[in-house]
Design an enzyme around this catalytic site. Structure first.
Site, PDB file in Angstrom:
ATOM      1  N   ARG A  46       0.848  -1.195   0.000  1.00  0.00           N
ATOM      2  CA  ARG A  46       0.000   0.000   0.000  1.00  0.00           C
ATOM      3  C   ARG A  46       0.882   1.243   0.000  1.00  0.00           C
ATOM      4  O   ARG A  46       0.608   2.226  -0.668  1.00  0.00           O
ATOM      5  CB  ARG A  46      -0.954   0.028   1.205  1.00  0.00           C
ATOM      6  CG  ARG A  46      -1.671   1.368   1.338  1.00  0.00           C
ATOM      7  CD  ARG A  46      -2.881   1.388   2.277  1.00  0.00           C
ATOM      8  NE  ARG A  46      -2.835   0.462   3.371  1.00  0.00           N
ATOM      9  CZ  ARG A  46      -2.064   0.618   4.465  1.00  0.00           C
ATOM     10  NH1 ARG A  46      -1.324   1.683   4.621  1.00  0.00           N
ATOM     11  NH2 ARG A  46      -2.082  -0.300   5.408  1.00  0.00           N
ATOM     12  N   TYR A  98     -16.560  17.525 -14.864  1.00  0.00           N
ATOM     13  CA  TYR A  98     -16.985  16.136 -14.817  1.00  0.00           C
ATOM     14  C   TYR A  98     -18.005  15.950 -13.684  1.00  0.00           C
ATOM     15  O   TYR A  98     -17.799  16.420 -12.562  1.00  0.00           O
ATOM     16  CB  TYR A  98     -15.747  15.265 -14.581  1.00  0.00           C
ATOM     17  CG  TYR A  98     -16.065  13.805 -14.443  1.00  0.00           C
ATOM     18  CD1 TYR A  98     -16.557  13.075 -15.509  1.00  0.00           C
ATOM     19  CD2 TYR A  98     -15.855  13.152 -13.233  1.00  0.00           C
ATOM     20  CE1 TYR A  98     -16.850  11.737 -15.377  1.00  0.00           C
ATOM     21  CE2 TYR A  98     -16.139  11.803 -13.101  1.00  0.00           C
ATOM     22  CZ  TYR A  98     -16.636  11.112 -14.169  1.00  0.00           C
ATOM     23  OH  TYR A  98     -16.923   9.775 -14.036  1.00  0.00           O
ATOM     24  N   ASP A 170      -7.452  19.698 -13.870  1.00  0.00           N
ATOM     25  CA  ASP A 170      -7.791  18.343 -14.319  1.00  0.00           C
ATOM     26  C   ASP A 170      -7.418  18.279 -15.799  1.00  0.00           C
ATOM     27  O   ASP A 170      -8.079  18.886 -16.642  1.00  0.00           O
ATOM     28  CB  ASP A 170      -9.293  18.101 -14.095  1.00  0.00           C
ATOM     29  CG  ASP A 170      -9.715  16.677 -14.466  1.00  0.00           C
ATOM     30  OD1 ASP A 170      -9.035  16.053 -15.308  1.00  0.00           O
ATOM     31  OD2 ASP A 170     -10.730  16.202 -13.927  1.00  0.00           O
ATOM     32  N   LYS A 195      -8.676   7.351 -19.022  1.00  0.00           N
ATOM     33  CA  LYS A 195      -9.046   7.920 -20.324  1.00  0.00           C
ATOM     34  C   LYS A 195      -7.869   7.861 -21.305  1.00  0.00           C
ATOM     35  O   LYS A 195      -7.442   6.770 -21.642  1.00  0.00           O
ATOM     36  CB  LYS A 195      -9.580   9.341 -20.114  1.00  0.00           C
ATOM     37  CG  LYS A 195     -10.565   9.482 -18.929  1.00  0.00           C
ATOM     38  CD  LYS A 195     -11.874   8.740 -19.145  1.00  0.00           C
ATOM     39  CE  LYS A 195     -12.738   8.616 -17.898  1.00  0.00           C
ATOM     40  NZ  LYS A 195     -12.988   9.852 -17.151  1.00  0.00           N
TER      41      LYS A 195
HETATM   42  C1  LIG Z   1     -13.484  10.264 -15.905  1.00  0.00           C
HETATM   43  C2  LIG Z   1     -13.067  11.571 -15.373  1.00  0.00           C
HETATM   44  C3  LIG Z   1     -12.780  11.744 -14.012  1.00  0.00           C
HETATM   45  C4  LIG Z   1     -12.949  10.632 -12.998  1.00  0.00           C
HETATM   46  O1  LIG Z   1     -12.057   9.595 -13.208  1.00  0.00           O
HETATM   47  P1  LIG Z   1     -12.382   8.050 -12.809  1.00  0.00           P
HETATM   48  O2  LIG Z   1     -11.145   7.356 -13.269  1.00  0.00           O
HETATM   49  O3  LIG Z   1     -13.611   7.654 -13.570  1.00  0.00           O
HETATM   50  O4  LIG Z   1     -12.600   8.015 -11.349  1.00  0.00           O
HETATM   51  C5  LIG Z   1     -12.354  12.985 -13.600  1.00  0.00           C
HETATM   52  N1  LIG Z   1     -12.223  14.015 -14.463  1.00  0.00           N
HETATM   53  C6  LIG Z   1     -12.498  13.880 -15.777  1.00  0.00           C
HETATM   54  C7  LIG Z   1     -12.333  15.043 -16.678  1.00  0.00           C
HETATM   55  C8  LIG Z   1     -12.935  12.666 -16.279  1.00  0.00           C
HETATM   56  O5  LIG Z   1     -13.238  12.551 -17.568  1.00  0.00           O
END
Ligand SMILES: *Cc1c(COP(=O)(O)O)cnc(C)c1O
Length: 381
Positions: A46, A98, A170, A195
């Site tokens: 961890r 998001y 982000d 993504k």
């Molecule tokens: C998908 C996404 C998230 C969240 O990520 P997860 O891996 O699904 O927890 C946060 N910000 C953006 C812009 C996203 O597209």
């Protein structure tokens, strides 16, 4: 080293014990110590795992950061960051974000006494007006999800810093290949590695990247103390995806630009957002702070919600699914899918129409993608 070279090599020297060129998947929960407290940098998985360390070093290099921290999901990464704040602290957050990030702030951390103001972050005046003496973080998504607005990272970093707040970006939609927020003045980059970084729709993961050492110690503490870490196989999959990030992003961008140009000329398209179009109000700013314009497009066909909903069910190559950034093309209706967790009133205030369709343009042959969208537009009449 330049970007593509780093993507392939940073953090991943051949395995010292065997010479394996690919970083091994270290499926071990604990590591043998030579004497109590004396070990090779790993004691319990961890706290640290060698496959995860490779991913963290790689992400730090790609974002021009000093450190990276990997998490079990994008939202786990965001949670760790928000856990570094205290009750009574305030966030200023871009209003087009998001849905899961919005839910985390308003339904989880609000209960712990964190206040969030959602503003139109494309307006510097709106960001400035929302800052308070207790504002600790300004939080941006650029390009934003799903409206693809672009905000000025460098200018907002100055505003945040003048107030003693940190700027969080982000960078999931752009990926570090297209945009490097730390180099523009941001303090922390957030990723959903699910993504573009993973890129093959086969893993959930998240990350934080930054430069400040004290901040690293604080967040590293939370990563271990709270424990939302990714497994080593997940780290391996993201590392493997990243090796082709530059190639994939170039094709995503080329396909999305061609599809956007095609849609811009289509008489039944009522509204279209893609920062790569010269007609986009964000084109000049995006050209300044991004290398190219990404693989996401949002649009609305004439004829209202029902027509647009039909459109999302008529494509054959674009699959109707949440998520984005994989090699395959996806289509979605954000207000009932990715953004359903944002209440209707808040969506309206953010200018998010119920009929908006979001496309994640994959790296298939562009002729096939254009034919697919055209037949689906026709079939949805
Ligand atoms: C998908 C996404 C998230 C969240 O990520 P997860 O891996 O699904 O927890 C946060 N910000 C953006 C812009 C996203 O597209």
């Amino acid at each position: 080293m330049r970007f593509s070279t780093q993507a392939i090599h940073a953090g991943q020297p051949p395995d010292p014990s065997t010479g394996a060129i690919m970083t091994p998947v270290y499926l071990s929960s604990t590591f043998v110590q030579e004497a109590p407290g004396r070990h090779k940098g790993y004691d319990y998985a961890r706290t640290a795992n060698p496959t995860r360390s490779a991913l963290e070093a790689n992400l730090a290099a790609l974002e021009q950061g000093a450190w990276g921290l990997a998490f079990a999901s994008g939202l786990a990464a965001e949670s760790a960051l928000l856990q570094s704040l205290s009750s009574g602290d305030h966030l200023v957050c871009g209003q087009d974000l998001y849905g899961g990030s919005y839910r985390l702030m308003t339904q989880v951390f609000a209960r712990w006494g964190l206040a969030t103001s959602f503003v139109d972050a494309t307006s510097l005046d709106a960001v400035r007006a929302a800052l308070r003496p207790n504002t600790k973080i300004v939080w941006l998504e650029t390009p934003s999800n799903p409206l693809l607005t672009v905000c000025d990272i460098a200018a907002i970093a100055e505003l945040a810093h003048a107030q003693g707040a940190r700027l969080v970006v982000d960078n999931t939609f752009a990926s570090p290949y297209l945009q490097q927020p730390l180099a523009l003045g941001a303090d922390i980059v957030v990723h959903s590695t699910t993504k573009y970084l993973g890129g093959h729709s086969d893993v959930i993961g998240g990350a934080l990247v930054g430069r400040d050492e004290a901040l690293y110690q604080e967040l590293k503490f939370l990563q271990n103390a709270v424990g939302a870490v990714p497994g080593p196989l997940d780290c391996f999959l993201v590392l493997r995806g990243i090796k082709t990030l530059a190639l994939r992003m170039r094709q995503h961008c080329e396909n999305a630009l061609q599809l956007a140009q095609h849609l811009a000329a289509h008489p039944e398209v009522r509204q279209l957002a893609y920062p790569g179009l010269a007609s986009s109000p964000y084109h000049a700013l995006a050209s300044r702070q991004m290398r190219a314009f990404g693989g996401m497009i949002s649009l609305e066909l004439q004829g209202g919600v029902e027509r647009n909903r039909r459109f999302t069910t008529q494509t054959r190559l674009f699959s109707l699914a949440e998520s984005l950034g994989g090699v395959e093309s996806l289509i979605g209706l954000p207000t009932v899918m990715t953004h359903a967790s944002i209440p209707a009133a808040q969506r309206q205030q953010a200018g998010l129409p119920d009929a908006l369709v979001r496309l994640s343009v994959g790296i298939e042959d562009i002729e096939d993608l254009i034919e697919d969208v055209d037949q689906a537009i026709a079939a949805s009449r």
